[in-house]
Design a protein around this motif. Structure first.
Motif, PDB file in Angstrom:
ATOM      1  N   GLY A  92      26.701  33.260   7.877  1.00 30.67           N
ATOM      2  CA  GLY A  92      28.159  33.249   7.798  1.00 30.67           C
ATOM      3  C   GLY A  92      28.787  31.977   8.317  1.00 30.67           C
ATOM      4  N   LEU A  93      27.965  30.957   8.581  1.00 30.17           N
ATOM      5  CA  LEU A  93      28.485  29.703   9.129  1.00 30.17           C
ATOM      6  C   LEU A  93      28.852  28.724   8.017  1.00 30.17           C
ATOM      7  CD1 LEU A  93      26.014  29.063  12.093  1.00 30.17           C
ATOM      8  CD2 LEU A  93      28.289  30.105  12.172  1.00 30.17           C
ATOM      9  N   PRO A  94      29.889  27.900   8.242  1.00 33.53           N
ATOM     10  CA  PRO A  94      30.182  26.821   7.297  1.00 33.53           C
ATOM     11  C   PRO A  94      28.994  25.863   7.211  1.00 33.53           C
ATOM     12  CG  PRO A  94      31.982  27.121   8.855  1.00 33.53           C
ATOM     13  CD  PRO A  94      30.838  27.931   9.368  1.00 33.53           C
ATOM     14  N   VAL A  95      28.731  25.347   6.012  1.00 35.58           N
ATOM     15  CA  VAL A  95      27.587  24.455   5.818  1.00 35.58           C
ATOM     16  C   VAL A  95      28.064  23.040   5.540  1.00 35.58           C
ATOM     17  CG1 VAL A  95      26.133  26.339   4.979  1.00 35.58           C
ATOM     18  CG2 VAL A  95      27.429  24.954   3.343  1.00 35.58           C
ATOM     19  N   LEU A  96      27.294  22.078   6.048  1.00 33.86           N
ATOM     20  CA  LEU A  96      27.586  20.664   5.816  1.00 33.86           C
ATOM     21  C   LEU A  96      26.537  20.052   4.890  1.00 33.86           C
ATOM     22  CD1 LEU A  96      28.669  19.374   9.361  1.00 33.86           C
ATOM     23  CD2 LEU A  96      29.966  20.664   7.660  1.00 33.86           C
ATOM     24  N   TYR A  97      26.119  20.814   3.917  1.00 38.37           N
ATOM     25  CA  TYR A  97      25.146  20.336   2.944  1.00 38.37           C
ATOM     26  C   TYR A  97      25.431  21.010   1.602  1.00 38.37           C
ATOM     27  CZ  TYR A  97      22.918  24.801   4.161  1.00 38.37           C
ATOM     28  OH  TYR A  97      22.671  26.133   4.392  1.00 38.37           O
ATOM     29  N   GLY A  98      24.785  20.502   0.564  1.00 35.33           N
ATOM     30  CA  GLY A  98      24.966  21.084  -0.760  1.00 35.33           C
ATOM     31  C   GLY A  98      26.013  20.363  -1.578  1.00 35.33           C
ATOM     32  N   ALA A  99      26.026  20.658  -2.880  1.00 38.38           N
ATOM     33  CA  ALA A  99      26.910  19.962  -3.821  1.00 38.38           C
ATOM     34  C   ALA A  99      28.377  20.219  -3.534  1.00 38.38           C
ATOM     35  CB  ALA A  99      26.570  20.389  -5.250  1.00 38.38           C
ATOM     36  N   GLU A 100      28.715  21.438  -3.132  1.00 39.60           N
ATOM     37  CA  GLU A 100      30.128  21.752  -2.878  1.00 39.60           C
ATOM     38  C   GLU A 100      30.672  20.944  -1.711  1.00 39.60           C
ATOM     39  OE1 GLU A 100      32.926  25.553  -1.523  1.00 39.60           O
ATOM     40  OE2 GLU A 100      30.890  25.893  -2.236  1.00 39.60           O
ATOM     41  N   PHE A 101      29.908  20.863  -0.629  1.00 37.25           N
ATOM     42  CA  PHE A 101      30.360  20.072   0.514  1.00 37.25           C
ATOM     43  C   PHE A 101      30.438  18.595   0.154  1.00 37.25           C
ATOM     44  CE2 PHE A 101      29.375  17.479   4.266  1.00 37.25           C
ATOM     45  CZ  PHE A 101      30.454  17.819   5.073  1.00 37.25           C
ATOM     46  N   ALA A 102      29.436  18.084  -0.562  1.00 35.65           N
ATOM     47  CA  ALA A 102      29.430  16.664  -0.925  1.00 35.65           C
ATOM     48  C   ALA A 102      30.631  16.309  -1.790  1.00 35.65           C
ATOM     49  CB  ALA A 102      28.133  16.318  -1.652  1.00 35.65           C
ATOM     50  N   ALA A 103      31.033  17.230  -2.670  1.00 38.39           N
ATOM     51  CA  ALA A 103      32.145  16.943  -3.569  1.00 38.39           C
ATOM     52  C   ALA A 103      33.476  16.858  -2.837  1.00 38.39           C
ATOM     53  CB  ALA A 103      32.215  18.014  -4.662  1.00 38.39           C
TER      54      ALA A 103
END
Length: 485
Positions: A29-40
């Motif tokens: 349930g934590l916010p993530v600082l990785y992946g395509a959505e975050f990078a965009a």
């Protein structure tokens, strides 16, 4: 007072409330600082987190938790505070094996014997050697190094009429320049630059091989400079009164290369993109009211190349207080706390209007406090000259795609374009390298910094440290982390 979680399972794994929530890991349930959505769109994540307070539990990679600081004032407090340590051996989850040593973020976060992970007197000793060595670099010679490297790179593609300015220019140029600052001969410069580019590769095996090659290059360089000293950063580090060991020498050079390649490449590429895509900058530059340096400074505010970093660890359980709301957040010892330079620089509390950032250097792109980047001025010269050379040599250059079609490299630490395709009128390739300094011509500032007294070379150099054998072990030697070391 809010107490931040320190391990997986908060909220409970698989909690229905978090299934499918954008930007969150469904298990923790934590916010993530990785992946395509975050990078965009990382700023969408920062904006959501800011509404919840000054410190936030996040995931840097699957199963790797940390605390992210998004507020400008709180970031300054943490970076300057004696209650936080840079020693990554305090990272409890890594020491206890909850984060595997081969996790993708450990090479950036794991402890090494360099100034970046040192506190107190040891940090002062290591930092003084780097400050004094960089302080002896002649800025005019530095500009010549950048011009020479830029000319060589542009010569390779100017006749083609199009180029990817990330892979063909921004990625290789910082390594070429630092290799010259280190005193590498041309053959070793080419090898080191190629190794640094491979280290940026998304494939772990390629990046690992690049790291191994870089370590071998540095080992050769140190041995070379012990036998034949020169007017270069490597020799000045070897001669420094701090008496660096070979192991310390390698890691000092790694810090300079690490801080001077990926972030520097991102700065050059993003600055060029802004100049080509932003009509405001294009028209102002044509009219002469803004300089390339102004545009590059705005990049540091809006697209900080090292977007989330400056890891620290609370020495003891610590409480952070939000000055604007009075809310308190408990930070537990042993949990990585990282500064979001990108979020802090765009914190609404700063109330900086558009157009005011160009001449304002109070951003946190280079950190703050005792661990602020020691190469800030050097990085500024490299970025400015690199962009100026592009504009001078390819004045009709335009983006080949719309700025909205450009993509960013995934990951929590850097804000870096994957590619920057441009087109221009093809020209015949010619060499534009500036003349290099003649033999005997000073290539450094002859007066060392006040804290540096150039000693007898034999009195400060320690016997070489035998380096590990094998590519994998070379990589571990270069950037590896061994818990409890």
């Amino acid at each position: 007072m809010t107490t931040l979680p320190t391990g997986p399972g908060t909220p409970p794994p698989g909690c229905p409330a978090h299934q499918g929530v954008p930007g969150q890991d469904p298990a923790s349930g934590l916010p993530v600082l990785y992946g395509a959505e975050f990078a965009a769109d990382p700023h969408a994540t920062y904006e959501r987190l800011r509404k919840e307070g000054v410190a936030h539990p996040v995931e840097l990679a699957p199963g790797v938790e940390a605390v992210l600081i998004t507020g400008y004032e709180t970031a300054l407090e943490v970076l300057r505070s004696p209650y936080f340590s840079k020693d990554a051996r305090r990272w409890t989850a890594l020491a206890e094996g909850k984060v595997p040593a081969d996790n993708q973020v450990v090479p950036m976060m794991g402890w090494r014997p360099s100034l970046w992970f040192a506190d107190g007197e040891r940090h002062l000793r290591l930092r003084s050697s780097v400050d004094d060595a960089l302080g002896r670099v002649n800025p005019h010679q530095l500009r010549a190094y950048v011009q020479r490297s830029a000319g060589q790179l542009i010569d390779r593609f100017e006749h083609q009429g199009r180029a990817d300015l990330v892979s063909q220019y921004a990625d290789p140029i910082p390594a070429l320049v630092f290799a010259q600052l280190f005193g590498c001969p041309d053959e070793l410069t080419s090898r080191m630059a190629a190794a640094c580019v491979r280290m940026m590769d998304a494939e772990p095996a390629v990046a690992q091989a690049g790291g191994g090659e870089l370590a071998m290059c540095l080992g050769e360089l140190i041995a070379m400079k012990r036998a034949s000293p020169g007017a270069d950063v490597t020799t000045w580090l070897l001669d420094h009164p701090s008496a660096l060991s070979d192991e310390e020498m390698i890691h000092q050079l790694v810090v300079l290369i690490g801080a001077g390649t990926v972030p520097q490449s991102a700065w050059i590429a993003t600055g060029t993109m802004m100049l080509l895509a932003d009509d405001r900058f294009a028209s102002d530059l044509t009219g002469g009211s803004l300089t390339v340096a102004d545009a590059l400074n705005e990049v540091l505010w809006l697209h900080s190349p090292l977007s989330n970093f400056s890891f620290v660890y609370a020495v003891h359980d610590h409480t952070l207080r939000d000055r604007s709301t009075g809310a308190e957040t408990a930070i537990r010892a042993g949990v990585p706390v990282l500064i979001s330079h990108a979020a802090a620089n765009t914190d609404p509390v700063l109330d900086i209007e558009e157009g005011q950032r160009a001449a304002n250097t109070s951003h946190l792109a280079f950190g703050a406090g005792p661990h602020a980047c020691p190469a800030r001025d050097t990085a500024g010269v490299i970025a400015e000259v690199a962009v100026e050379m592009l504009l001078d040599r390819l004045p009709d250059m335009v983006l080949e795609v719309g700025s909205g079609e450009l993509t960013w490299r995934p990951g929590p630490f850097h804000r870096s374009l994957t590619a920057l395709p441009v087109r221009f009128d093809a020209v015949r390739a010619t060499s534009t390298q500036p003349p290099v300094a003649a033999v005997g011509e000073p290539t450094w500032n002859p007066e060392p910094a006040p804290s540096s007294t150039r000693p007898d070379r034999t009195s400060t150099r320690k016997p070489p440290v035998s380096a590990p054998r094998g590519l994998r072990r070379w990589w571990n030697y270069l950037v590896g982390s061994r818990p409890g070391r």
